[in-house]
Design a protein around this motif. Structure first.
Motif, PDB file in Angstrom:
ATOM      1  N   UNK A   1      -9.039  -3.576  -0.338  1.00 30.23           N
ATOM      2  CA  UNK A   1      -9.367  -2.012  -0.038  1.00 30.23           C
ATOM      3  C   UNK A   1      -8.200  -1.397   0.127  1.00 30.23           C
ATOM      4  N   UNK A   2      -8.044   0.238  -0.424  1.00 31.86           N
ATOM      5  CA  UNK A   2      -6.901   1.064  -0.037  1.00 31.86           C
ATOM      6  C   UNK A   2      -7.199   1.490   1.172  1.00 31.86           C
ATOM      7  N   UNK A   3      -6.362   1.607   2.073  1.00 33.65           N
ATOM      8  CA  UNK A   3      -6.783   2.485   3.330  1.00 33.65           C
ATOM      9  C   UNK A   3      -6.907   3.770   3.139  1.00 33.65           C
ATOM     10  N   UNK A   4      -7.882   4.398   3.840  1.00 29.23           N
ATOM     11  CA  UNK A   4      -8.010   5.959   3.639  1.00 29.23           C
ATOM     12  C   UNK A   4      -6.944   6.531   4.035  1.00 29.23           C
ATOM     13  N   UNK A   5      -6.368   7.524   3.403  1.00 27.82           N
ATOM     14  CA  UNK A   5      -4.900   8.164   3.601  1.00 27.82           C
ATOM     15  C   UNK A   5      -5.599   9.783   3.621  1.00 27.82           C
ATOM     16  N   UNK A   6      -5.575  10.568   5.061  1.00 31.85           N
ATOM     17  CA  UNK A   6      -6.032  11.710   5.084  1.00 31.85           C
ATOM     18  C   UNK A   6      -5.157  12.603   4.136  1.00 31.85           C
ATOM     19  N   UNK A   7      -6.165  13.557   3.822  1.00 28.84           N
ATOM     20  CA  UNK A   7      -5.583  14.682   3.032  1.00 28.84           C
ATOM     21  C   UNK A   7      -6.016  14.439   1.648  1.00 28.84           C
ATOM     22  N   UNK A   8      -6.403  13.182   1.141  1.00 28.99           N
ATOM     23  CA  UNK A   8      -6.856  12.820  -0.396  1.00 28.99           C
ATOM     24  C   UNK A   8      -8.191  13.561  -0.545  1.00 28.99           C
ATOM     25  N   UNK A   9      -8.097  14.659  -1.368  1.00 31.68           N
ATOM     26  CA  UNK A   9      -9.413  15.500  -1.708  1.00 31.68           C
ATOM     27  C   UNK A   9     -10.502  14.399  -2.386  1.00 31.68           C
ATOM     28  N   UNK A  10     -11.704  14.549  -1.885  1.00 31.92           N
ATOM     29  CA  UNK A  10     -12.697  13.801  -2.223  1.00 31.92           C
ATOM     30  C   UNK A  10     -12.931  13.883  -3.910  1.00 31.92           C
ATOM     31  N   UNK A  11     -12.673  14.968  -4.446  1.00 28.16           N
ATOM     32  CA  UNK A  11     -12.802  15.008  -5.842  1.00 28.16           C
ATOM     33  C   UNK A  11     -11.764  14.455  -6.831  1.00 28.16           C
ATOM     34  N   UNK A  12     -10.717  13.929  -6.142  1.00 28.86           N
ATOM     35  CA  UNK A  12      -9.716  13.479  -7.095  1.00 28.86           C
ATOM     36  C   UNK A  12     -10.373  12.041  -7.866  1.00 28.86           C
ATOM     37  N   UNK A  13      -9.655  12.080  -8.940  1.00 32.73           N
ATOM     38  CA  UNK A  13     -10.193  10.932  -9.590  1.00 32.73           C
ATOM     39  C   UNK A  13      -9.820   9.401  -9.119  1.00 32.73           C
ATOM     40  N   UNK A  14     -10.210   8.439  -9.748  1.00 24.45           N
ATOM     41  CA  UNK A  14      -9.694   7.087  -9.231  1.00 24.45           C
ATOM     42  C   UNK A  14      -8.123   6.803  -9.721  1.00 24.45           C
ATOM     43  N   UNK A  15      -7.889   7.355 -10.773  1.00 23.52           N
ATOM     44  CA  UNK A  15      -6.401   7.312 -11.082  1.00 23.52           C
ATOM     45  C   UNK A  15      -5.604   8.020 -10.481  1.00 23.52           C
ATOM     46  N   UNK A  16      -5.888   9.465  -9.825  1.00 20.76           N
ATOM     47  CA  UNK A  16      -5.224  10.309  -9.205  1.00 20.76           C
ATOM     48  C   UNK A  16      -4.980   9.615  -7.652  1.00 20.76           C
ATOM     49  N   UNK A  17      -6.212   9.250  -7.151  1.00 19.68           N
ATOM     50  CA  UNK A  17      -6.175   8.749  -5.751  1.00 19.68           C
ATOM     51  C   UNK A  17      -5.087   7.385  -5.700  1.00 19.68           C
ATOM     52  N   UNK A  18      -5.411   6.530  -6.620  1.00 28.12           N
ATOM     53  CA  UNK A  18      -4.542   5.276  -6.912  1.00 28.12           C
ATOM     54  C   UNK A  18      -2.980   5.732  -6.932  1.00 28.12           C
ATOM     55  N   UNK A  19      -2.603   6.586  -7.748  1.00 28.16           N
ATOM     56  CA  UNK A  19      -1.180   6.949  -7.870  1.00 28.16           C
ATOM     57  C   UNK A  19      -0.521   7.488  -6.581  1.00 28.16           C
ATOM     58  N   UNK A  20      -1.581   8.538  -6.131  1.00 32.28           N
ATOM     59  CA  UNK A  20      -1.104   8.865  -4.744  1.00 32.28           C
ATOM     60  C   UNK A  20      -0.961   7.718  -3.474  1.00 32.28           C
ATOM     61  N   UNK A  21      -1.922   7.086  -3.571  1.00 35.38           N
ATOM     62  CA  UNK A  21      -1.550   5.879  -2.662  1.00 35.38           C
ATOM     63  C   UNK A  21      -0.261   4.843  -3.072  1.00 35.38           C
ATOM     64  N   UNK A  22      -0.006   4.572  -4.350  1.00 35.99           N
ATOM     65  CA  UNK A  22       1.105   3.961  -4.587  1.00 35.99           C
ATOM     66  C   UNK A  22       2.293   4.543  -4.216  1.00 35.99           C
ATOM     67  N   UNK A  23       2.494   6.048  -4.530  1.00 32.25           N
ATOM     68  CA  UNK A  23       3.522   6.902  -4.143  1.00 32.25           C
ATOM     69  C   UNK A  23       3.821   6.839  -2.905  1.00 32.25           C
ATOM     70  N   UNK A  24       2.676   7.364  -2.175  1.00 35.51           N
ATOM     71  CA  UNK A  24       2.821   7.385  -0.584  1.00 35.51           C
ATOM     72  C   UNK A  24       3.476   6.114   0.148  1.00 35.51           C
ATOM     73  N   UNK A  25       2.939   4.753  -0.260  1.00 38.24           N
ATOM     74  CA  UNK A  25       3.238   3.524   0.440  1.00 38.24           C
ATOM     75  C   UNK A  25       4.562   3.178   0.091  1.00 38.24           C
ATOM     76  N   UNK A  26       4.941   3.438  -1.245  1.00 38.47           N
ATOM     77  CA  UNK A  26       6.317   3.180  -1.741  1.00 38.47           C
ATOM     78  C   UNK A  26       7.132   4.142  -1.123  1.00 38.47           C
ATOM     79  N   UNK A  27       6.988   5.370  -0.811  1.00 40.49           N
ATOM     80  CA  UNK A  27       8.003   6.292   0.105  1.00 40.49           C
ATOM     81  C   UNK A  27       7.956   5.824   1.392  1.00 40.49           C
ATOM     82  N   UNK A  28       6.876   5.348   1.829  1.00 37.50           N
ATOM     83  CA  UNK A  28       6.914   4.770   3.373  1.00 37.50           C
ATOM     84  C   UNK A  28       7.655   3.884   3.444  1.00 37.50           C
ATOM     85  N   UNK A  29       7.861   2.595   2.177  1.00 31.45           N
ATOM     86  CA  UNK A  29       8.339   1.489   2.509  1.00 31.45           C
ATOM     87  C   UNK A  29       9.808   1.742   2.487  1.00 31.45           C
ATOM     88  N   UNK A  30      10.279   2.686   1.550  1.00 31.42           N
ATOM     89  CA  UNK A  30      11.595   2.957   1.486  1.00 31.42           C
ATOM     90  C   UNK A  30      12.178   3.719   2.825  1.00 31.42           C
TER      91      UNK A  30
END
Length: 271
Positions: A1-30
């Motif tokens: 399961x993807x950890x909930x990230x504050x600020x993700x709008x509930x109306x976002x699509x699965x693709x958009x939420x997934x992309x936001x999680x990938x980008x956020x986690x990648x930036x956090x790792x860098x």
């Protein structure tokens, strides 16, 4: 399961939420790799004075993971296609590769690539092909890790290919599609979704397995910890710090891979 990230709008699509999680986690790792030295330097001795070495070890660990992951996916896909091929010699070769790699320890494979492979290549006069006489520790470790994870990825891809109903192939043939177009447009997209969970799990496991590169002198995180421990004789804080740094990297990498997996979860099997 993807950890909930504050600020993700509930109306976002699965693709958009997934992309936001990938980008956020990648930036956090860098960011973690970028500021690691500064943060570790805040720790008391013997950790703080050696912060630069720990940070450099983290970077080498991630480099090994990224290189071996990409190469392992390519090798795994080719081996899976070969093992499911109609050509019997190709099936034997790919099956032999998977059998040997999965049946021997990774540590032995790393030693073989670093010590034995250059000798064998030089014996048959193929130095020009692999440049084996000048193979660095990092190259040998990356090659061994790629071969290892490639064999496990091959079985994941093969399971995905075999999960596609035979009727899909027959329907493609009735439509006049070539074998290449059938694989690209029909078989592989369905097989990839089945193979994706074990593939992303292999990537996370690969990050931890990269610690075995220490055995041939690659200065990655485990090697750095061992060197600092040997010079300070304080194993407890060194091992705890090493474990925490691995935990940080695996946690962020898991978020990236989970985001990728969730991105392709069209059926909504994950919450």
């Amino acid at each position: 399961m993807i950890l909930p990230v504050p600020g993700w709008p509930a109306g976002w699509s699965r693709e958009r939420r997934s992309l936001a999680t990938i980008v956020t986690a990648s930036l956090a790792l860098l960011a973690a790799l970028w500021v690691a030295a500064s943060l570790i330097a805040l720790a008391p001795a013997p950790i703080g004075p050696n912060a630069k070495f720990f940070a450099e070890g983290m970077v080498v660990t991630m480099q090994l993971t990224v290189v071996a992951s990409i190469a392992g996916v390519v090798l795994g896909l080719l081996a899976a296609l070969g093992k499911t091929s109609r050509m019997r010699p190709l099936r034997w070769v790919c099956g032999f590769y998977i059998w040997v790699i999965r049946g021997t320890p990774l540590l032995v494979q790393i030693f073989f690539v670093y010590f034995a492979l250059p000798v064998l290549v030089e014996a048959i006069g193929w130095e020009w092909l692999t440049n084996a006489s000048r193979m660095s520790e990092f190259t040998a470790a990356a090659l061994a890790l790629s071969l290892n994870v490639g064999a496990y990825n091959a079985e994941a891809f093969r399971a995905g290919l075999l999960s596609v109903p035979r009727g899909q192939f027959e329907a493609a043939q009735s439509l006049g599609l070539s074998r290449w177009h059938t694989l690209r447009d029909i078989t592989f997209p369905q097989a990839f979704k089945v193979a994706l969970p074990p593939l992303v799990n292999n990537v996370v496991a690969l990050l931890k397995d990269s610690s075995l590169a220490y055995s041939i002198g690659v200065v990655e995180l485990t090697n750095v910890g061992a060197r600092v421990q040997s010079s300070t004789f304080q194993p407890v804080p060194i091992l705890i710090t090493t474990a925490i740094l691995y935990l940080v990297m695996t946690t962020l990498l898991t978020q990236i891979t989970n985001g990728i997996e969730h991105r392709f979860d069209i059926e909504g099997r994950q919450s």
